[in-house]
Design a protein around this motif. Structure first.
Motif, PDB file in Angstrom:
ATOM      1  N   LEU A 186       0.819  -1.223   0.000  1.00  0.00           N
ATOM      2  CA  LEU A 186       0.000   0.000   0.000  1.00  0.00           C
ATOM      3  C   LEU A 186       0.851   1.270   0.000  1.00  0.00           C
ATOM      4  N   ARG A 187       2.168   1.106   0.015  1.00  0.00           N
ATOM      5  CA  ARG A 187       3.097   2.239   0.001  1.00  0.00           C
ATOM      6  C   ARG A 187       2.786   3.211   1.142  1.00  0.00           C
ATOM      7  N   LEU A 188       2.801   2.684   2.343  1.00  0.00           N
ATOM      8  CA  LEU A 188       2.518   3.507   3.516  1.00  0.00           C
ATOM      9  C   LEU A 188       3.790   3.745   4.328  1.00  0.00           C
ATOM     10  N   ASP A 189       3.890   4.923   4.900  1.00  0.00           N
ATOM     11  CA  ASP A 189       4.972   5.268   5.815  1.00  0.00           C
ATOM     12  C   ASP A 189       4.847   4.406   7.076  1.00  0.00           C
ATOM     13  N   SER A 190       5.987   4.077   7.678  1.00  0.00           N
ATOM     14  CA  SER A 190       5.939   3.168   8.828  1.00  0.00           C
ATOM     15  C   SER A 190       5.169   3.784   9.993  1.00  0.00           C
ATOM     16  N   GLY A 191       5.329   5.094  10.174  1.00  0.00           N
ATOM     17  CA  GLY A 191       4.616   5.747  11.271  1.00  0.00           C
ATOM     18  C   GLY A 191       3.113   5.691  11.058  1.00  0.00           C
ATOM     19  N   LEU A 192       2.704   6.022   9.833  1.00  0.00           N
ATOM     20  CA  LEU A 192       1.285   6.000   9.503  1.00  0.00           C
ATOM     21  C   LEU A 192       0.725   4.591   9.668  1.00  0.00           C
ATOM     22  N   MET A 193       1.457   3.627   9.165  1.00  0.00           N
ATOM     23  CA  MET A 193       1.045   2.224   9.252  1.00  0.00           C
ATOM     24  C   MET A 193       0.842   1.831  10.710  1.00  0.00           C
ATOM     25  N   SER A 194       1.792   2.195  11.531  1.00  0.00           N
ATOM     26  CA  SER A 194       1.731   1.835  12.939  1.00  0.00           C
ATOM     27  C   SER A 194       0.464   2.389  13.578  1.00  0.00           C
ATOM     28  N   ARG A 195       0.178   3.639  13.284  1.00  0.00           N
ATOM     29  CA  ARG A 195      -1.023   4.254  13.868  1.00  0.00           C
ATOM     30  C   ARG A 195      -2.301   3.600  13.360  1.00  0.00           C
ATOM     31  N   ILE A 196      -2.320   3.268  12.074  1.00  0.00           N
ATOM     32  CA  ILE A 196      -3.511   2.605  11.528  1.00  0.00           C
ATOM     33  C   ILE A 196      -3.733   1.256  12.219  1.00  0.00           C
ATOM     34  N   LEU A 197      -2.628   0.537  12.444  1.00  0.00           N
ATOM     35  CA  LEU A 197      -2.730  -0.763  13.118  1.00  0.00           C
ATOM     36  C   LEU A 197      -3.261  -0.592  14.540  1.00  0.00           C
ATOM     37  N   ARG A 198      -2.749   0.435  15.252  1.00  0.00           N
ATOM     38  CA  ARG A 198      -3.250   0.665  16.616  1.00  0.00           C
ATOM     39  C   ARG A 198      -4.758   0.929  16.570  1.00  0.00           C
ATOM     40  N   GLY A 199      -5.152   1.723  15.581  1.00  0.00           N
ATOM     41  CA  GLY A 199      -6.575   2.030  15.448  1.00  0.00           C
ATOM     42  C   GLY A 199      -7.410   0.780  15.231  1.00  0.00           C
ATOM     43  N   LEU A 200      -6.968  -0.083  14.338  1.00  0.00           N
ATOM     44  CA  LEU A 200      -7.721  -1.312  14.062  1.00  0.00           C
ATOM     45  C   LEU A 200      -7.711  -2.230  15.278  1.00  0.00           C
ATOM     46  N   GLU A 201      -6.614  -2.230  16.016  1.00  0.00           N
ATOM     47  CA  GLU A 201      -6.560  -3.015  17.254  1.00  0.00           C
ATOM     48  C   GLU A 201      -7.585  -2.476  18.257  1.00  0.00           C
ATOM     49  N   ASP A 202      -7.594  -1.152  18.395  1.00  0.00           N
ATOM     50  CA  ASP A 202      -8.533  -0.543  19.347  1.00  0.00           C
ATOM     51  C   ASP A 202      -9.981  -0.862  18.972  1.00  0.00           C
ATOM     52  N   GLU A 203     -10.230  -0.956  17.672  1.00  0.00           N
ATOM     53  CA  GLU A 203     -11.581  -1.319  17.237  1.00  0.00           C
ATOM     54  C   GLU A 203     -11.861  -2.803  17.474  1.00  0.00           C
ATOM     55  N   GLY A 204     -10.822  -3.543  17.828  1.00  0.00           N
ATOM     56  CA  GLY A 204     -11.011  -4.973  18.068  1.00  0.00           C
ATOM     57  C   GLY A 204     -11.107  -5.789  16.797  1.00  0.00           C
ATOM     58  N   LEU A 205     -10.557  -5.247  15.696  1.00  0.00           N
ATOM     59  CA  LEU A 205     -10.685  -5.952  14.418  1.00  0.00           C
ATOM     60  C   LEU A 205      -9.475  -6.817  14.106  1.00  0.00           C
ATOM     61  N   ILE A 206      -8.329  -6.466  14.674  1.00  0.00           N
ATOM     62  CA  ILE A 206      -7.128  -7.255  14.397  1.00  0.00           C
ATOM     63  C   ILE A 206      -6.319  -7.463  15.678  1.00  0.00           C
ATOM     64  N   THR A 207      -5.444  -8.450  15.633  1.00  0.00           N
ATOM     65  CA  THR A 207      -4.412  -8.603  16.666  1.00  0.00           C
ATOM     66  C   THR A 207      -3.081  -8.623  15.929  1.00  0.00           C
ATOM     67  N   VAL A 208      -2.074  -8.032  16.579  1.00  0.00           N
ATOM     68  CA  VAL A 208      -0.746  -7.974  15.979  1.00  0.00           C
ATOM     69  C   VAL A 208       0.212  -8.710  16.896  1.00  0.00           C
ATOM     70  N   SER A 209       0.984  -9.605  16.331  1.00  0.00           N
ATOM     71  CA  SER A 209       1.941 -10.352  17.160  1.00  0.00           C
ATOM     72  C   SER A 209       3.267 -10.463  16.414  1.00  0.00           C
ATOM     73  N   ALA A 210       4.309 -10.805  17.143  1.00  0.00           N
ATOM     74  CA  ALA A 210       5.629 -10.903  16.527  1.00  0.00           C
ATOM     75  C   ALA A 210       5.700 -12.143  15.649  1.00  0.00           C
ATOM     76  N   SER A 211       6.473 -12.025  14.579  1.00  0.00           N
ATOM     77  CA  SER A 211       6.682 -13.183  13.711  1.00  0.00           C
ATOM     78  C   SER A 211       7.541 -14.209  14.442  1.00  0.00           C
TER      79      SER A 211
END
Lengths: 291, 291
Positions: free
Chosen positions: A57-82
């Motif tokens: 999606l050609r996203l900046d890492s900072g922007l990506m990180s914030r989007i992920l936090r947002g989706l986590e807060d919505e309870g739509l995703i979980t993020v874990s280490a590889s």
DNA sequence: CAATTTATCTGACTTTAGTCAGAAAATAAT
DNA sequence: ATTATTTTCTGACTAAAGTCAGATAAATTG
């Protein structure tokens, strides 16, 4: 104006971006900005590695990180280490995320169905869309080895059988025992290669292992909308490489003289015509190549 | 997968939006945000009325106003009051604006040329793009009355002659005196209608005035990529209305039985076959309709 | 093991896009 | 002539997207 390639292409682009605006609106129909919606859909489509999504999606890492936090807060995703590399992170849809993704999918499916439905001759439009999609993304085509029983492979094989049936005067009837040679094309006895573009299979080829001192190339097929782009040659070359890596020294194939384009290609690629080496009723031309 | 309309349409959409992202990047290649770039291009393409641009690009009046101020400050446009209604405002490119617009055009042309150039069989791709563009925007088609000498009309007529030449066994040779009937199709003696979509002519029909108590419909032609969508019938109806508004009571047309689709349509639209009413060598079927 | 590289995250930004409530001026309606 | 409507403009906002300089922790390299 009617024949000028540039004018026609630009008109196409105008038409499509107008339409794309409407289609993107479907991404906005669920009260979520475009960014999070696109990330959610990327995850839903199976791109779970965050670096990969970011690249896609050609996203900046900072922007990506914030989007992920947002989706986590919505309870739509979980993020874990590889597991293989704890710096990299993997996103997964939660149950709620699956549902949300399904809702987006339903919206997109509906949009797509509507476009097709309002055309009086859908197949004409669909074939044109196939040609355009293949042409635009052609360099993204990837060839991957799969099982010949993979549903995507089966789809290609069925199209291949259907086409042979149309082209051969005698018709074509696959041996009733379902895919009799499938196990011979299973790696590492043989191989089955699929050309994939934008999630759609656009071509296949099988390498059939035998115990007779040679292997056979079988079931070379390219989707009609991708013909004339040199994909068949690329598939042949990949199949040859696959054979080499399996230690195979000699390849054979059979074909029918009706398929004149294919025959011409075999000659061009350095194959030599040989005597009939099997009793199949359909082929009337036989080739060999030492590799 | 290979035949499912929804999957194919969605794959097309993915391919095209990926590409569109690249194409939109061309709008960003001149250090200007997308908004101002789009407005500048709209003005360059001849949409000078600000309300019209606003409607075309779906912009808020406040936003539009600020974008215009920005382009004025850059010295690319001038904005003045409309003569007919001093509330409305008209934007014009300055010399610098013309140059900037030309630079955008050059970028877009190059992008378009590149897409076509990297395809081994450009005409296949172009025809597919024509079909898709026509299908997606079809309901935006507008029919307008123009002079038969309008370059867009001439383009259609040439395509029409070329096609007739291919289809008629005898070939087809337009009378050497350039467009002999042009003045008879000039309003208000007759009329010439053009179907336009996204700036491209996709069909035409001529209404030829005579002094014999009837008018003739001539040169009905639809671009191949738009056939099967019912446009010919719409053109016929529009031409009939045009005739009515000119006080014409009786219409005739001639055609050749080779054009079986057209003949079927004439019957369907209530035309009745009559005796030969001219000595032209090409037609072998003659129709009349009282309106 | 230390130094370097890589992937992600955080905070502090800027830019772009978009919204909304009036104000001003011209035009249309009664 | 008064009232209502239309078109544009301005100012004061919010939301979304994008940027950038570190910080942190894991992996890789020499």
């Amino acid at each position: 104006m009617l024949t000028d390639p540039v004018a026609r292409t630009r008109r196409f682009h105008r038409a499509v971006t107008t339409e794309a605006g409407v289609l993107d609106a479907s991404f906005l129909g669920r009260g979520r900005p475009l960014g999070p919606a696109r990330v959610l859909n990327a995850i839903g489509r199976g791109i779970t590695d965050i670096a990969e999504i970011r690249n896609y999606l050609r996203l900046d890492s900072g922007l990506m990180s914030r989007i992920l936090r947002g989706l986590e807060d919505e309870g739509l995703i979980t993020v874990s280490a590889s597991e293989s590399d704890a710096r990299r992170r993997i996103a997964m849809l939660t149950k709620a995320g699956e549902e949300e993704f399904a809702a987006y999918e339903a919206l997109s499916d509906k949009q797509a169905a509507d476009i097709v439905a309002r055309h009086p001759h859908p197949e004409v439009l669909l074939q044109a869309m196939d040609v355009v999609a293949t042409a635009l993304g052609f360099e993204r085509t990837v060839i991957e080895r799969v099982s010949p029983l993979d549903p995507r492979a089966v789809v290609c094989l069925e199209a291949y059988y259907e086409e042979l049936g149309r082209k051969l005067k005698s018709g074509f009837d696959v041996n009733l025992s379902a895919d009799p040679e499938a196990c011979d094309m299973e790696h590492p006895r043989g191989a089955f290669l699929l050309a994939m573009l934008d999630g759609m299979p656009i071509g296949c080829i099988g390498l059939k292992g035998t115990d007779k001192g040679y292997a056979e190339l079988k079931r070379l097929w390219i989707v009609p909308s991708a013909r004339g782009m040199g994909l068949a040659q690329r598939m042949m070359t990949e199949a040859e490489n696959e054979a080499k890596s399996l230690g195979i020294k000699c390849l054979r194939l059979d074909t029918n003289s009706v398929l004149s384009d294919a025959v011409a290609m075999y000659h061009k690629l350095g194959w030599t015509e040989i005597e009939r080496f099997n009793e199949d009723p359909y082929p009337d031309l036989f080739f060999e190549k030492r590799i």
